[in-house]
Design an enzyme around this catalytic site. Structure first.
Site, PDB file in Angstrom:
ATOM      1  N   TYR A   1     -29.156  48.304  16.516  1.00  0.00           N
ATOM      2  CA  TYR A   1     -28.598  48.961  15.324  1.00  0.00           C
ATOM      3  C   TYR A   1     -29.416  48.564  14.086  1.00  0.00           C
ATOM      4  O   TYR A   1     -29.797  49.413  13.272  1.00  0.00           O
ATOM      5  CB  TYR A   1     -27.131  48.551  15.181  1.00  0.00           C
ATOM      6  CG  TYR A   1     -26.407  49.105  13.984  1.00  0.00           C
ATOM      7  CD1 TYR A   1     -26.041  50.444  13.919  1.00  0.00           C
ATOM      8  CD2 TYR A   1     -26.040  48.275  12.914  1.00  0.00           C
ATOM      9  CE1 TYR A   1     -25.342  50.953  12.828  1.00  0.00           C
ATOM     10  CE2 TYR A   1     -25.340  48.765  11.823  1.00  0.00           C
ATOM     11  CZ  TYR A   1     -24.998  50.099  11.786  1.00  0.00           C
ATOM     12  OH  TYR A   1     -24.303  50.596  10.706  1.00  0.00           O
TER      13      TYR A   1
ATOM     14  N   SER B   1     -27.985  50.779   6.320  1.00  0.00           N
ATOM     15  CA  SER B   1     -27.023  49.664   6.381  1.00  0.00           C
ATOM     16  C   SER B   1     -27.749  48.410   5.917  1.00  0.00           C
ATOM     17  O   SER B   1     -28.977  48.307   6.071  1.00  0.00           O
ATOM     18  CB  SER B   1     -26.556  49.453   7.831  1.00  0.00           C
ATOM     19  OG  SER B   1     -25.889  48.212   7.962  1.00  0.00           O
TER      20      SER B   1
HETATM   21  N1  LIG Z   1     -18.417  50.813   7.965  1.00  0.00           N
HETATM   22  C1  LIG Z   1     -19.386  49.979   7.650  1.00  0.00           C
HETATM   23  O1  LIG Z   1     -19.161  48.787   7.372  1.00  0.00           O
HETATM   24  C2  LIG Z   1     -20.818  50.461   7.571  1.00  0.00           C
HETATM   25  C3  LIG Z   1     -21.780  49.595   7.025  1.00  0.00           C
HETATM   26  C4  LIG Z   1     -23.094  50.012   6.935  1.00  0.00           C
HETATM   27  C5  LIG Z   1     -23.454  51.278   7.392  1.00  0.00           C
HETATM   28  N2  LIG Z   1     -22.508  52.091   7.930  1.00  0.00           N
HETATM   29  C6  LIG Z   1     -22.961  53.399   8.387  1.00  0.00           C
HETATM   30  O2  LIG Z   1     -22.197  54.409   7.761  1.00  0.00           O
HETATM   31  C7  LIG Z   1     -22.054  55.517   8.628  1.00  0.00           C
HETATM   32  C8  LIG Z   1     -20.571  55.852   8.808  1.00  0.00           C
HETATM   33  O3  LIG Z   1     -19.924  54.712   9.321  1.00  0.00           O
HETATM   34  P1  LIG Z   1     -18.317  54.616   9.411  1.00  0.00           P
HETATM   35  O4  LIG Z   1     -17.994  53.177   9.359  1.00  0.00           O
HETATM   36  O5  LIG Z   1     -17.699  55.561   8.468  1.00  0.00           O
HETATM   37  O6  LIG Z   1     -18.108  55.076  10.935  1.00  0.00           O
HETATM   38  P2  LIG Z   1     -16.833  55.726  11.660  1.00  0.00           P
HETATM   39  O7  LIG Z   1     -15.597  55.403  10.950  1.00  0.00           O
HETATM   40  O8  LIG Z   1     -16.976  55.318  13.093  1.00  0.00           O
HETATM   41  O9  LIG Z   1     -17.141  57.299  11.535  1.00  0.00           O
HETATM   42  C9  LIG Z   1     -18.325  57.785  12.082  1.00  0.00           C
HETATM   43  C10 LIG Z   1     -18.413  59.274  11.880  1.00  0.00           C
HETATM   44  O10 LIG Z   1     -19.648  59.707  12.476  1.00  0.00           O
HETATM   45  C11 LIG Z   1     -19.375  60.633  13.516  1.00  0.00           C
HETATM   46  N3  LIG Z   1     -20.341  60.471  14.599  1.00  0.00           N
HETATM   47  C12 LIG Z   1     -20.575  59.379  15.346  1.00  0.00           C
HETATM   48  N4  LIG Z   1     -21.487  59.668  16.290  1.00  0.00           N
HETATM   49  C13 LIG Z   1     -21.817  60.979  16.122  1.00  0.00           C
HETATM   50  C14 LIG Z   1     -22.677  61.860  16.793  1.00  0.00           C
HETATM   51  N5  LIG Z   1     -23.395  61.477  17.851  1.00  0.00           N
HETATM   52  N6  LIG Z   1     -22.773  63.131  16.369  1.00  0.00           N
HETATM   53  C15 LIG Z   1     -22.056  63.549  15.301  1.00  0.00           C
HETATM   54  N7  LIG Z   1     -21.209  62.766  14.633  1.00  0.00           N
HETATM   55  C16 LIG Z   1     -21.093  61.491  15.045  1.00  0.00           C
HETATM   56  C17 LIG Z   1     -17.948  60.333  13.941  1.00  0.00           C
HETATM   57  O11 LIG Z   1     -17.310  61.465  14.508  1.00  0.00           O
HETATM   58  P3  LIG Z   1     -17.244  61.797  16.068  1.00  0.00           P
HETATM   59  O12 LIG Z   1     -17.074  60.508  16.800  1.00  0.00           O
HETATM   60  O13 LIG Z   1     -16.079  62.720  16.159  1.00  0.00           O
HETATM   61  O14 LIG Z   1     -18.540  62.487  16.379  1.00  0.00           O
HETATM   62  C18 LIG Z   1     -17.305  60.012  12.598  1.00  0.00           C
HETATM   63  O15 LIG Z   1     -16.974  61.197  11.902  1.00  0.00           O
HETATM   64  C19 LIG Z   1     -22.766  55.138   9.932  1.00  0.00           C
HETATM   65  O16 LIG Z   1     -24.087  55.611   9.909  1.00  0.00           O
HETATM   66  C20 LIG Z   1     -22.764  53.627   9.877  1.00  0.00           C
HETATM   67  O17 LIG Z   1     -23.830  53.065  10.627  1.00  0.00           O
HETATM   68  C21 LIG Z   1     -21.205  51.728   8.036  1.00  0.00           C
END
Ligand SMILES: NC(=O)c1ccc[n+]([C@@H]2O[C@H](COP(=O)([O-])OP(=O)(O)OC[C@H]3O[C@@H](n4cnc5c(N)ncnc54)[C@H](OP(=O)(O)O)[C@@H]3O)[C@@H](O)[C@H]2O)c1
Length: 256
Positions: A160, A147
């Protein structure tokens, strides 16, 4: 040299953690379109089954394996089942992760440990399990989703940010350690991408949302689809000589 197939991933097997929704789901569908069979892993069974069915609808093989990446034995099962049922592990995308906003002085030790475990230790555990198989195969690609919070400071996100900075450095070290086995390790650092995860952080805080928008030169939040091209590039022969790097996808935010 003919360059027409350098992005082709036909017949490769990819595991994408956190692919039930959000960025992970887009990555899983994108890799399937590029030719991969996909293992969909996260905790919510209904969501991983839905992603998996969509992938099968594209004519690829897919497994939905319920996995909590905080649990090493569940990670071992995920990797073992992939090898047994799909024959190999070519690509691992460590995408699962998440956070909650809290001021640093109000965060307790349990909260700190929980965020580090979900976002950083999980990446080490998945790399260790899949890396063993890739070493045996003599090839593989690992892509860690970091991130821009691991590059810049973001208030209320100290743990984080530390975890994501950890991923960026871990990616470099692992890339060096695994290069002799022809395993490449890279990271992607997204900026603000519109997903449920982000909505939770922005919920009801219009001031926070507009302060973010003011800092994005491109003038809009990113979409999960914006991450897919870089994942395909880093998984494919097009990036054959690229390892240990972090690609930032943030609409220019960290360039200001
Ligand atoms: N969205 C942003 O702006 C952003 C920016 C920078 C980085 N990121 C990174 O990108 C990645 C995805 O983010 P997102 O925004 O798409 O998040 P999201 O919409 O909350 O989706 C997260 C996914 O990860 C799974 N997950 C969470 N905890 C888990 C665990 N302990 N074991 C297995 N699966 C798990 C969730 O499924 P379950 O809850 O069903 O397990 C879900 O499928 C993350 O690493 C986040 O830090 C996101």
């Amino acid at each position: 040299m003919n360059y027409s197939h350098i992005f082709q991933l036909e017949g490769r097997v990819a595991i994408v953690t956190g692919s039930g929704r959000g960025i992970g789901k887009a990555i899983a569908l994108g890799l399937a379109d590029a030719g991969c069979d996909i293992v969909v892993a996260a905790r919510t069974e209904a969501e991983i089954k839905a992603t998996s069915s969509e992938i099968e609808g594209k004519g690829r093989r897919s497994l939905a394996i319920p996995t909590d990446v905080r649990q090493s034995e569940q990670i071992a099962t995920l990797i073992r089942r992939t090898e047994n049922e799909l024959g190999k592990v070519d690509i691992l995308v460590n995408n699962a992760g998440g956070s909650f906003a809290v001021s640093t002085l109000d965060m307790n030790e349990g909260g700190w440990d929980a965020i580090l475990r979900e976002n950083l230790k999980s990446v080490f555990l998945c790399c260790k399990e899949a890396g063993g198989i890739m070493k045996k195969q003599g090839c593989g690609c690992i892509i860690n989703i970091a991130s821009i919070a691991g590059i810049r400071s973001y208030s209320f996100n100290a743990a984080y940010g530390a975890a994501k900075a950890g991923i960026i450095n871990f990616t470099k070290t692992l890339a060096v350690d695994l290069a002799p086995y022809h395993i490449r390790v890279n990271a992607i650092a997204p900026g603000f991408i519109e997903t449920e995860g982000l909505s939770k952080l922005l919920e009801g805080d219009n001031e926070f949302r507009s302060s973010i928008m003011r800092r994005i030169p491109y003038g809009k939040l990113g979409r999960p689809d914006d991450i897919v091209g870089a994942v395909i590039y880093l998984s494919s022969d097009a990036s054959e000589y690229v390892t240990g790097q972090t690609i930032v996808i943030d609409g220019g935010m960290t360039s200001i």
